[in-house]
Enzyme design. Structure first.
Site, short mmCIF file in Angstrom:
data_model
loop_
_atom_site.label_atom_id
_atom_site.label_comp_id
_atom_site.label_asym_id
_atom_site.label_seq_id
_atom_site.Cartn_x
_atom_site.Cartn_y
_atom_site.Cartn_z
N GLU A 1 0.83 -1.21 0.00
CA GLU A 1 0.00 0.00 0.00
C GLU A 1 0.87 1.27 0.00
OE1 GLU A 1 -2.93 -0.01 3.11
OE2 GLU A 1 -3.97 -1.74 2.29
N ARG B 1 2.45 2.84 -3.18
CA ARG B 1 1.57 3.46 -4.17
C ARG B 1 1.76 4.97 -4.21
NH1 ARG B 1 -3.02 0.70 -5.76
NH2 ARG B 1 -3.25 2.44 -7.19
N ARG C 1 3.63 7.87 -5.11
CA ARG C 1 4.71 8.05 -6.08
C ARG C 1 5.33 9.44 -6.00
NH1 ARG C 1 -0.08 7.70 -9.92
NH2 ARG C 1 -0.87 8.56 -7.98
N SER D 1 14.69 -7.43 -0.49
CA SER D 1 14.40 -8.26 -1.67
C SER D 1 14.15 -9.70 -1.26
CB SER D 1 15.60 -8.22 -2.63
OG SER D 1 15.43 -9.23 -3.61
N ARG E 1 9.04 -17.88 -3.28
CA ARG E 1 8.39 -16.85 -2.45
C ARG E 1 6.91 -16.66 -2.78
NH1 ARG E 1 10.07 -10.90 -4.80
NH2 ARG E 1 9.83 -11.39 -6.98
N ASN F 1 9.65 14.05 0.46
CA ASN F 1 9.78 15.46 0.82
C ASN F 1 8.62 15.83 1.76
OD1 ASN F 1 7.53 16.58 -0.75
ND2 ASN F 1 8.77 16.14 -2.57
N ARG G 1 6.20 17.88 1.62
CA ARG G 1 4.86 17.98 1.04
C ARG G 1 4.27 16.56 0.90
NH1 ARG G 1 3.23 20.76 -4.74
NH2 ARG G 1 1.21 21.55 -4.05
N HIS H 1 0.93 14.69 2.77
CA HIS H 1 -0.14 13.99 2.03
C HIS H 1 -0.27 12.54 2.53
CE1 HIS H 1 -2.63 12.74 -1.32
NE2 HIS H 1 -1.79 11.76 -1.57
N ARG I 1 -2.92 8.07 5.14
CA ARG I 1 -2.69 6.81 5.86
C ARG I 1 -2.96 6.91 7.35
NH1 ARG I 1 -3.27 3.42 1.75
NH2 ARG I 1 -1.97 4.04 0.00
C1 LIG Z 1 -8.15 4.19 2.52
C2 LIG Z 1 -7.53 3.86 1.20
C3 LIG Z 1 -8.06 2.85 0.43
C4 LIG Z 1 -7.49 2.52 -0.81
N1 LIG Z 1 -8.01 1.51 -1.56
C5 LIG Z 1 -7.47 1.16 -2.74
C6 LIG Z 1 -8.00 0.10 -3.55
O1 LIG Z 1 -8.96 -0.55 -3.18
N2 LIG Z 1 -7.39 -0.19 -4.72
C7 LIG Z 1 -6.31 0.52 -5.18
O2 LIG Z 1 -5.81 0.22 -6.26
N3 LIG Z 1 -5.79 1.52 -4.44
C8 LIG Z 1 -6.32 1.86 -3.25
N4 LIG Z 1 -5.76 2.88 -2.50
C9 LIG Z 1 -4.57 3.56 -3.02
C10 LIG Z 1 -4.92 4.92 -3.64
O3 LIG Z 1 -5.80 4.77 -4.72
C11 LIG Z 1 -3.64 5.63 -4.12
O4 LIG Z 1 -3.05 4.90 -5.17
C12 LIG Z 1 -2.61 5.78 -3.03
O5 LIG Z 1 -3.19 6.20 -1.84
C13 LIG Z 1 -1.54 6.79 -3.48
O6 LIG Z 1 -2.05 8.09 -3.31
P1 LIG Z 1 -2.05 9.20 -4.44
O7 LIG Z 1 -2.81 8.74 -5.63
O8 LIG Z 1 -2.52 10.44 -3.78
O9 LIG Z 1 -0.55 9.23 -4.94
P2 LIG Z 1 0.73 10.09 -4.54
O10 LIG Z 1 1.84 9.56 -5.35
O11 LIG Z 1 0.89 10.11 -3.06
O12 LIG Z 1 0.41 11.51 -5.10
C14 LIG Z 1 0.18 12.67 -4.32
C15 LIG Z 1 -0.71 13.60 -5.11
O13 LIG Z 1 -0.01 14.04 -6.28
C16 LIG Z 1 -0.92 14.14 -7.36
N5 LIG Z 1 -0.52 13.15 -8.39
C17 LIG Z 1 0.35 12.12 -8.26
N6 LIG Z 1 0.50 11.46 -9.40
C18 LIG Z 1 -0.30 12.07 -10.29
C19 LIG Z 1 -0.60 11.83 -11.65
N7 LIG Z 1 -0.05 10.84 -12.32
N8 LIG Z 1 -1.46 12.65 -12.25
C20 LIG Z 1 -2.05 13.68 -11.60
N9 LIG Z 1 -1.82 13.96 -10.29
C21 LIG Z 1 -0.94 13.17 -9.66
C22 LIG Z 1 -2.30 13.83 -6.82
O14 LIG Z 1 -2.92 15.03 -6.40
C23 LIG Z 1 -2.00 12.97 -5.63
O15 LIG Z 1 -3.01 12.95 -4.63
C24 LIG Z 1 -6.34 3.22 -1.28
C25 LIG Z 1 -5.80 4.25 -0.48
C26 LIG Z 1 -6.38 4.57 0.74
C27 LIG Z 1 -5.75 5.67 1.58
#
Ligand SMILES: Cc1cc2nc3c(=O)[nH]c(=O)nc-3n(C[C@H](O)[C@H](O)[C@H](O)COP(=O)(O)OP(=O)(O)OC[C@H]3O[C@@H](n4cnc5c(N)ncnc54)[C@H](O)[C@@H]3O)c2cc1C
Length: 253
Positions: free
Chosen positions: A92, A95, A97, A106, A182, A198, A200, A204, A209
């Site tokens: 989780e 995700r 990025r 690893s 594995r 960073n 910021r 977030h 989380r």
């Molecule tokens: C409670 C909870 C439940 C979740 N359930 C699922 C699930 O069931 N399935 C699943 O696949 N995922 C799930 N996720 C993961 C979620 O969808 C995000 O992938 C993850 O939280 C990363 O956050 P983010 O998208 O804000 O990415 P970050 O990389 O943290 O990005 C931060 C911010 O930057 C901006 N940003 C980043 N990349 C881009 C881009 N390419 N284009 C435009 N703006 C961008 C956005 O504003 C984003 O919010 C869950 C997350 C949470 C917290």
């Protein structure tokens, strides 16, 4: 679960000399000075005119956080070594990025026989409770949650060990054998992560989380990270608070 702050932004030039109040030794940290410096650089606002009279922490809180000038926060970062968390947690976490970097244990190089299991915080208080619908095949007594988990671990460990041996018998060894074996591992297998973000991105991540909607294990991690980040840069993370709810402690952002 353990988090160690292993690195944080360090200033290498006397940027304090540009700031209206200079360096306030023992008050602010380098990450905070850098954020103030970057914020003031945008407007070349170095003087002591109002509102530039603000000291570092006040400036960061009001002029950067308060005005949502988030890009300035991207100049400072913090790196943690995170241990004692499960593979499902890191699945989780990675995700996120934007503004992050990860290096994870690893499973192709580290033998899974050498790593621990991580029991989810929701399950921990129930370890000595009887399992619903499962009895010891010999005594017919109910088994405990702890026994159920250990049993599943032993089954997986056996499958991993025997699969590795079988692969080896077919000439497949080392990382080629481990990467295949594995696949039988559980999500509760312990992993270790070096994670940089960073300021910021940290804000977030803590908001996402640490919320009541997050998984309880990753929320527990977010609470530890907030504590450490608050110590490092209170002006950046001080507007986040920890509140008690029916789901346990959550971060209110
Ligand atoms: C409670 C909870 C439940 C979740 N359930 C699922 C699930 O069931 N399935 C699943 O696949 N995922 C799930 N996720 C993961 C979620 O969808 C995000 O992938 C993850 O939280 C990363 O956050 P983010 O998208 O804000 O990415 P970050 O990389 O943290 O990005 C931060 C911010 O930057 C901006 N940003 C980043 N990349 C881009 C881009 N390419 N284009 C435009 N703006 C961008 C956005 O504003 C984003 O919010 C869950 C997350 C949470 C917290």
């Amino acid at each position: 679960m353990k988090v160690t702050l292993v690195a944080a932004t360090q200033v290498r030039a006397p940027i304090y000399d540009f700031l209206p109040w200079g360096e306030e030794a023992g008050v602010s940290r380098d990450g905070e000075y850098l954020v103030e410096f970057a914020g003031r650089a945008c407007y070349q606002a170095w003087g002591r005119k109002n509102p530039e009279t603000r000291k570092t922490r006040d400036y960061v809180r009001k002029n950067i956080i308060g005005k949502d000038h988030g890009s300035v926060l991207e100049h400072a970062s913090a790196t943690f070594y995170i241990e004692g968390v499960s593979r499902s947690l890191t699945h989780e976490m990675i995700r996120h990025r934007a503004g992050t970097a990860y290096s994870e244990l690893s499973q192709r190089y580290v033998d899974l026989a050498d790593v621990e299991l991580v029991v989810h915080p929701t399950v921990q208080p129930l370890l000595h409770e009887p399992v619903v619908g499962a009895r010891d095949p010999e005594t017919k007594e109910p088994i405990t949650v702890e026994r159920l988990i250990l049993q599943s671990y032993e089954d997986v460990a056996f499958a991993y060990d025997r699969l590795s041996a079988t692969l080896e018998a077919h000439g497949i060894t080392g990382k080629r054998a481990r990467e295949a074996a594995r696949e039988v591992a559980q999500s509760m297998t312990e992993t270790k992560l070096v994670m940089t973000a960073n300021y910021r991105a940290w804000r977030h991540i803590l908001r996402m989380r640490g919320s009541e909607h997050a998984d309880a294990q990753i929320r527990a991690l977010a609470l530890l990270l907030l504590e450490a980040l608050y110590d490092e840069a209170p002006s950046v993370f001080g507007d986040y608070s920890v509140v008690n709810t029916q789901y346990g402690q959550v971060i209110e952002a």
